[in-house]
Design a protein around this motif. Structure first.
Motif, PDB file in Angstrom:
ATOM      1  N   LYS A 142       0.820  -1.219   0.000  1.00 32.34           N
ATOM      2  CA  LYS A 142       0.000   0.000   0.000  1.00 32.34           C
ATOM      3  C   LYS A 142       0.851   1.264   0.000  1.00 32.34           C
ATOM      4  CE  LYS A 142      -3.808  -2.211   2.489  1.00 32.34           C
ATOM      5  NZ  LYS A 142      -4.564  -2.247   3.759  1.00 32.34           N
ATOM      6  N   ASP A 143       2.046   1.170   0.565  1.00 33.23           N
ATOM      7  CA  ASP A 143       2.934   2.324   0.667  1.00 33.23           C
ATOM      8  C   ASP A 143       4.347   1.895   0.341  1.00 33.23           C
ATOM      9  OD1 ASP A 143       1.170   4.476   2.318  1.00 33.23           O
ATOM     10  OD2 ASP A 143       0.846   2.475   3.142  1.00 33.23           O
ATOM     11  N   GLY A 144       5.054   2.749  -0.379  1.00 30.36           N
ATOM     12  CA  GLY A 144       6.470   2.537  -0.633  1.00 30.36           C
ATOM     13  C   GLY A 144       7.247   3.773  -0.218  1.00 30.36           C
ATOM     14  N   TRP A 145       8.337   3.570   0.521  1.00 26.68           N
ATOM     15  CA  TRP A 145       9.133   4.679   1.048  1.00 26.68           C
ATOM     16  C   TRP A 145      10.611   4.483   0.720  1.00 26.68           C
ATOM     17  CZ3 TRP A 145       7.239   8.419   4.793  1.00 26.68           C
ATOM     18  CH2 TRP A 145       5.904   8.224   5.182  1.00 26.68           C
ATOM     19  N   PHE A 146      11.297   5.582   0.536  1.00 28.78           N
ATOM     20  CA  PHE A 146      12.748   5.594   0.654  1.00 28.78           C
ATOM     21  C   PHE A 146      13.141   6.954   1.211  1.00 28.78           C
ATOM     22  CE2 PHE A 146      17.154   6.230  -0.172  1.00 28.78           C
ATOM     23  CZ  PHE A 146      17.683   4.989   0.145  1.00 28.78           C
ATOM     24  N   VAL A 147      13.953   6.923   2.281  1.00 30.74           N
ATOM     25  CA  VAL A 147      14.467   8.152   2.886  1.00 30.74           C
ATOM     26  C   VAL A 147      15.964   7.972   3.061  1.00 30.74           C
ATOM     27  CG1 VAL A 147      14.192   9.850   4.714  1.00 30.74           C
ATOM     28  CG2 VAL A 147      12.291   8.316   4.172  1.00 30.74           C
ATOM     29  N   GLY A 148      16.725   8.949   2.598  1.00 35.07           N
ATOM     30  CA  GLY A 148      18.167   8.832   2.707  1.00 35.07           C
ATOM     31  C   GLY A 148      18.862  10.166   2.551  1.00 35.07           C
ATOM     32  N   PHE A 149      20.210  10.137   2.675  1.00 35.30           N
ATOM     33  CA  PHE A 149      20.961  11.386   2.580  1.00 35.30           C
ATOM     34  C   PHE A 149      22.317  11.157   1.945  1.00 35.30           C
ATOM     35  CE2 PHE A 149      21.202   9.677   6.923  1.00 35.30           C
ATOM     36  CZ  PHE A 149      22.570   9.509   7.129  1.00 35.30           C
ATOM     37  N   SER A 150      22.836  12.226   1.348  1.00 35.93           N
ATOM     38  CA  SER A 150      24.151  12.227   0.719  1.00 35.93           C
ATOM     39  C   SER A 150      24.584  13.667   0.517  1.00 35.93           C
ATOM     40  CB  SER A 150      24.099  11.513  -0.639  1.00 35.93           C
ATOM     41  OG  SER A 150      25.367  11.555  -1.277  1.00 35.93           O
ATOM     42  N   SER A 151      25.858  13.933   0.759  1.00 37.71           N
ATOM     43  CA  SER A 151      26.448  15.259   0.484  1.00 37.71           C
ATOM     44  C   SER A 151      25.669  16.392   1.142  1.00 37.71           C
ATOM     45  CB  SER A 151      26.549  15.487  -1.023  1.00 37.71           C
ATOM     46  OG  SER A 151      27.299  14.457  -1.626  1.00 37.71           O
ATOM     47  N   GLY A 152      25.175  16.156   2.344  1.00 41.48           N
ATOM     48  CA  GLY A 152      24.491  17.202   3.099  1.00 41.48           C
ATOM     49  C   GLY A 152      23.028  17.385   2.775  1.00 41.48           C
ATOM     50  N   LEU A 153      22.484  16.626   1.836  1.00 43.00           N
ATOM     51  CA  LEU A 153      21.079  16.758   1.441  1.00 43.00           C
ATOM     52  C   LEU A 153      20.323  15.486   1.824  1.00 43.00           C
ATOM     53  CD1 LEU A 153      19.271  18.833  -0.113  1.00 43.00           C
ATOM     54  CD2 LEU A 153      19.572  17.374  -2.117  1.00 43.00           C
TER      55      LEU A 153
ATOM     56  N   PRO B  27      30.421  18.873  -3.477  1.00 45.58           N
ATOM     57  CA  PRO B  27      31.551  17.951  -3.338  1.00 45.58           C
ATOM     58  C   PRO B  27      31.103  16.631  -2.714  1.00 45.58           C
ATOM     59  CG  PRO B  27      31.645  19.687  -1.676  1.00 45.58           C
ATOM     60  CD  PRO B  27      30.554  20.067  -2.625  1.00 45.58           C
ATOM     61  N   THR B  28      31.743  15.556  -3.122  1.00 46.93           N
ATOM     62  CA  THR B  28      31.454  14.259  -2.540  1.00 46.93           C
ATOM     63  C   THR B  28      31.943  14.239  -1.096  1.00 46.93           C
ATOM     64  OG1 THR B  28      31.646  13.166  -4.681  1.00 46.93           O
ATOM     65  CG2 THR B  28      31.867  11.781  -2.729  1.00 46.93           C
ATOM     66  N   GLU B  29      31.099  13.769  -0.197  1.00 42.36           N
ATOM     67  CA  GLU B  29      31.443  13.739   1.217  1.00 42.36           C
ATOM     68  C   GLU B  29      31.402  12.307   1.727  1.00 42.36           C
ATOM     69  OE1 GLU B  29      29.026  16.368   3.504  1.00 42.36           O
ATOM     70  OE2 GLU B  29      29.225  18.038   2.090  1.00 42.36           O
ATOM     71  N   ALA B  30      32.464  11.898   2.368  1.00 42.38           N
ATOM     72  CA  ALA B  30      32.493  10.578   2.994  1.00 42.38           C
ATOM     73  C   ALA B  30      31.836  10.654   4.364  1.00 42.38           C
ATOM     74  CB  ALA B  30      33.926  10.098   3.125  1.00 42.38           C
ATOM     75  N   PHE B  31      31.239   9.550   4.793  1.00 42.92           N
ATOM     76  CA  PHE B  31      30.648   9.486   6.122  1.00 42.92           C
ATOM     77  C   PHE B  31      31.735   9.209   7.157  1.00 42.92           C
ATOM     78  CE2 PHE B  31      26.916   8.006   3.495  1.00 42.92           C
ATOM     79  CZ  PHE B  31      26.242   9.209   3.586  1.00 42.92           C
ATOM     80  N   ASP B  32      31.380   9.370   8.424  1.00 43.42           N
ATOM     81  CA  ASP B  32      32.351   9.157   9.497  1.00 43.42           C
ATOM     82  C   ASP B  32      32.820   7.711   9.573  1.00 43.42           C
ATOM     83  OD1 ASP B  32      32.232  11.800  10.182  1.00 43.42           O
ATOM     84  OD2 ASP B  32      30.753  11.519  11.780  1.00 43.42           O
ATOM     85  N   THR B  33      31.975   6.795   9.117  1.00 41.64           N
ATOM     86  CA  THR B  33      32.340   5.380   9.125  1.00 41.64           C
ATOM     87  C   THR B  33      32.375   4.872   7.687  1.00 41.64           C
ATOM     88  OG1 THR B  33      30.021   4.752   9.394  1.00 41.64           O
ATOM     89  CG2 THR B  33      31.330   4.960  11.388  1.00 41.64           C
ATOM     90  N   GLU B  34      33.328   3.998   7.411  1.00 37.76           N
ATOM     91  CA  GLU B  34      33.417   3.404   6.089  1.00 37.76           C
ATOM     92  C   GLU B  34      32.305   2.374   5.912  1.00 37.76           C
ATOM     93  OE1 GLU B  34      35.432   4.229   3.668  1.00 37.76           O
ATOM     94  OE2 GLU B  34      36.469   5.753   4.863  1.00 37.76           O
ATOM     95  N   VAL B  35      31.962   2.129   4.652  1.00 38.44           N
ATOM     96  CA  VAL B  35      30.959   1.107   4.367  1.00 38.44           C
ATOM     97  C   VAL B  35      31.489  -0.243   4.837  1.00 38.44           C
ATOM     98  CG1 VAL B  35      29.672  -0.098   2.582  1.00 38.44           C
ATOM     99  CG2 VAL B  35      30.061   2.353   2.398  1.00 38.44           C
ATOM    100  N   THR B  36      30.678  -0.942   5.626  1.00 39.80           N
ATOM    101  CA  THR B  36      31.032  -2.279   6.081  1.00 39.80           C
ATOM    102  C   THR B  36      30.021  -3.258   5.521  1.00 39.80           C
ATOM    103  OG1 THR B  36      31.880  -1.327   8.131  1.00 39.80           O
ATOM    104  CG2 THR B  36      31.505  -3.714   8.089  1.00 39.80           C
ATOM    105  N   LEU B  37      30.528  -4.256   4.806  1.00 35.51           N
ATOM    106  CA  LEU B  37      29.608  -5.211   4.191  1.00 35.51           C
ATOM    107  C   LEU B  37      28.998  -6.120   5.237  1.00 35.51           C
ATOM    108  CD1 LEU B  37      31.646  -6.217   1.034  1.00 35.51           C
ATOM    109  CD2 LEU B  37      29.848  -4.496   1.246  1.00 35.51           C
ATOM    110  N   PRO B  38      27.758  -6.494   5.040  1.00 36.30           N
ATOM    111  CA  PRO B  38      27.159  -7.463   5.960  1.00 36.30           C
ATOM    112  C   PRO B  38      27.799  -8.829   5.770  1.00 36.30           C
ATOM    113  CG  PRO B  38      25.719  -7.095   4.107  1.00 36.30           C
ATOM    114  CD  PRO B  38      26.860  -6.121   3.962  1.00 36.30           C
ATOM    115  N   GLU B  39      27.493  -9.732   6.673  1.00 36.96           N
ATOM    116  CA  GLU B  39      28.063 -11.075   6.587  1.00 36.96           C
ATOM    117  C   GLU B  39      27.656 -11.741   5.285  1.00 36.96           C
ATOM    118  OE1 GLU B  39      28.077 -12.497  11.154  1.00 36.96           O
ATOM    119  OE2 GLU B  39      26.131 -12.110  10.264  1.00 36.96           O
ATOM    120  N   TRP B  40      28.671 -12.208   4.549  1.00 35.87           N
ATOM    121  CA  TRP B  40      28.360 -12.805   3.251  1.00 35.87           C
ATOM    122  C   TRP B  40      27.636 -14.128   3.405  1.00 35.87           C
ATOM    123  CZ3 TRP B  40      30.202 -17.592   1.991  1.00 35.87           C
ATOM    124  CH2 TRP B  40      31.323 -18.072   2.705  1.00 35.87           C
TER     125      TRP B  40
END
Length: 672
Positions: free
Chosen positions: A543-554, A593-606
């Motif tokens: 009934k509902d579809g959502w996506f909420v996210g952020f990148s580069s301060g937006l 400008p591209t901004e990195a987050f405080d933590t690096e991307v960590t992959l989930p358990e394969w």
């Protein structure tokens, strides 16, 4: 010789004539005296010049985008008051030539004009030609109505004569040119100049002045924005009149080309109105009531707004509504789309609609868990759980056993969210949601961890924005400042960064989970080639579809669904909403400008076998009914024909994930 004697009838006739003449003379004198008295009384009752300069009949509001562009003009427009000394001579000459060629010769009423108007009335049997002077038109505009009665006409004449006695010709012209109606809500030459030509009235060209002067006769018929050809034709008549009366030379008349006059573009009235309706509703709380024109300077970015409009139009499924709101670091609303078409529906689904957020609500569950001491690497178990008779299921219908918190969030495991919510307390989760800006009621049933409480898109977006700002509260706002037409500041927004919602390390850990969900989990369709953190949400029966996210301060939130909350086959947060997010963000952050987050991307358990939405397009569906009660039936079995997120190859669902398959999905090279 007999003297001459008058006939018996001559005496009485002569006496009658003399008596009639005396009556007419004395009557005329009495009328003149009465007229003088009426004019004197009217002069005494007339307001002062400064009072007449004030703007009546409502307030004009001009709304500006972030770059200063006027996007909406509301209410009657009076523009800036232009003193007579600053009014361009072509404008004065054009108006006099068109409306009152003997303006400088008559006392306020033009007997020749009245006589000509009366003759036309007799010839045609109706009033077809006006005999009103500029002074009469001014008195009618300020004091009287447009009803055509002899009583109103008499009052108009009295007031016109009084105004001519009290004010100079220049003052009358100044009042007239700043008060007459030119159509489109514009009163006065400055408002008309800004509306039709995009500049102030102190720099009229001859062609522009002719167009403006031609509007007075019939503003709706000769409006250049409504009928450009009619406006140009009327302007040529004005130029011919000016030449015939010696106001301009033949060469000037020949060089003036009204058809070449550049008109200001009409502001778009579609999706931008969702934003202006929302922002202007706040004016009453920001500025004291005023009748003077004001300018509202907003946060709206027109390029982002266009991108948002296109993203919603191009990605929202047929028969479905979509909404988007984008917030900058300080809460500035850069884009807002409240539906697929403002003209057909002014209902703002970004700020007014309340809908279940599904798994997007897990943001608050995991924030509460992280604040309570959990870490992304902590071990949890995906297994059946019973909480007071509520037994949530995963959309895959399977349980994956032991995993870490990061993997559970990335693949939107419902049982783990339920276990964490039960551990920290459902009241704590509800308090976290309210702390981060959810303004709608939040229930504390166990199923609330799967997003059963209705929320607004703008509230969910501000919550994610606070995470992006390292735990600092973000309050959405659309008005930067409010000024008078002269530029005096009535209100100016100040961003408050003093409210800390969670510790920075909690926000950083939450960002870790959110970016993992985009890189390898349910939100992979939201990838834009730079670091993105976000979360999908899909409610029961799609009934509902959502996506909420952020990148580069937006920070951007997207919702899709039907206003009647009926199911929409195939609607999933990881598909159309995530794709709309990506389509918008690629444009919106392109120059940042591209901004990195405080933590690096960590992959989930394969080793984890993910739920179906992560790799095969199935929803991270929260199995709850409309009342928030858990559903007992098993989830539908995954279908092999379901497509992977956009831009990925269709793959057949494997029985068990292995490292080679994961390397292929993530685009990594196999180790030698």
């Amino acid at each position: 010789m007999a003297s001459k004697r008058s006939s018996p009838q001559t005496g009485p006739v002569r006496r009658t004539i003399v008596r009639t003449f005396k009556i007419l003379v004395f009557g005329g004198l009495a009328a003149v005296v009465a007229l003088v008295i009426a004019v004197v009384i009217a002069m005494a009752s007339l307001p002062g010049y400064d009072e007449l300069k004030s703007s009546p009949n409502g307030q004009m509001v001009r709304v500006h985008a972030a770059d200063g562009t006027v996007i909406v003009s509301l209410g009657p427009s009076y523009g800036q008051w232009i003193p007579f000394a600053k009014i361009p001579q072509p404008m004065v000459d054009a108006m006099i030539a068109t409306e009152d060629r003997r303006f400088y010769m008559h006392p306020g009423v033009d007997p020749i004009g009245i006589a000509r108007s009366g003759m036309v009335r007799v010839e045609r049997g109706r009033w077809a030609q006006g005999g009103s002077t500029i002074t009469q038109q001014l008195t009618r505009n300020i004091f009287l109505s447009n009803t055509r009665t002899f009583a109103r006409k008499f009052r108009e004449i009295i007031l016109a004569l009084a105004m001519e006695r009290k004010f100079s010709k220049q003052q009358i012209l100044e009042l007239y040119l700043n008060r007459v109606y030119f159509g489109g809500g514009a009163y006065g030459i400055d408002a008309a100049a800004r509306k039709f030509f995009g500049h102030s009235a102190d720099r009229f060209t001859l062609g522009e002045a002719a167009i403006i002067a031609g509007l007075v006769k019939a503003p709706s018929n000769y409006s250049p924005t409504a009928d450009a050809a009619a406006a140009v034709g009327r302007a040529k008549v004005v130029i011919d009149l000016m030449r015939a009366q010696g106001k301009i030379s033949a060469a000037e008349a020949a060089s003036a080309d009204p058809a070449a006059v550049a008109l200001a573009p009409e502001p778009k009235q579609n999706s931008v109105r969702y934003f202006t309706d929302w922002a202007l509703a706040q004016l009453d709380t920001l500025v004291d009531e005023t009748s003077e024109p004001i300018d509202v300077w907003t946060t709206l970015d027109l390029a982002m707004q266009r991108a948002a409009d296109n993203a919603i139009r191009q990605n929202t499924p047929p028969g479905t509504q979509g909404a988007l709101v984008a917030l900058d670091r300080g809460g500035e609303v850069r884009a807002m789309v409240g539906g697929t078409d403002y003209v057909s529906s002014i209902y703002n689904r970004a700020t007014q609609a309340v809908r279940q957020p599904g798994s997007a609500f897990k943001l608050f569950v995991y924030l509460a868990a992280l604040e309570a001491g959990h870490k992304p690497e902590d071990r949890v178990v995906d297994e059946p759980i019973d909480i007071d008779g509520w037994r949530p299921r995963n959309s895959s219908g399977r349980f994956n056993g032991e995993m870490d918190v990061r993997s559970a969030f990335a693949f939107s495991i419902n049982t783990v969210a339920a276990r964490l919510g039960s551990e920290v307390g459902f009241d704590t989760v509800a308090d976290m949601a309210r702390r981060f800006g959810i303004t709608t009621p939040v229930d504390t049933h166990p199923s609330m961890v799967l997003g059963t409480s209705d929320v607004r898109l703008i509230d969910m977006t501000r919550a994610f924005a606070a995470v992006a700002q390292k735990g600092i509260a973000v309050t959405p706002y659309g008005i930067l400042k409010v000024t008078t037409g002269a530029g005096d500041i009535l209100y100016e927004h100040k961003v408050d960064t003093s409210r800390v919602l969670v510790a920075p390390y909690v926000a950083a850990q939450m960002t870790d989970l959110l970016q993992t969900a985009v890189n390898t989990g349910t939100g992979r369709a939201a990838q834009i080639g730079r670091p993105v953190a976000g979360k999908t949400g899909t409610t029961s029966s799609n009934k509902d579809g959502w996506f909420v996210g952020f990148s580069s301060g937006l920070t951007t939130g997207v919702w899709m669904g039907r206003d009647d909350a009926k199911a929409i086959p195939g609607l999933q947060g990881g598909r159309a909403p995530a794709q709309a997010f990506a389509a918008f963000m690629r444009v919106a952050v392109a120059k940042r400008p591209t901004e990195a987050f405080d933590t690096e991307v960590t992959l989930p358990e394969w080793q984890l076998e993910p739920d179906d939405e992560a790799y095969f397009g199935q929803p991270d569906e929260s199995f709850v009914d409309e009342n928030g009660i858990g559903r007992e039936e098993a989830a539908p079995a995954p279908r092999e024909e379901d497509a992977a997120p956009a831009g990925q190859q269709d793959v057949q669902a494997p029985e068990q994930l292995d490292e080679q398959w994961l390397n292929g999905v993530l685009g990594r090279q196999r180790p030698n």
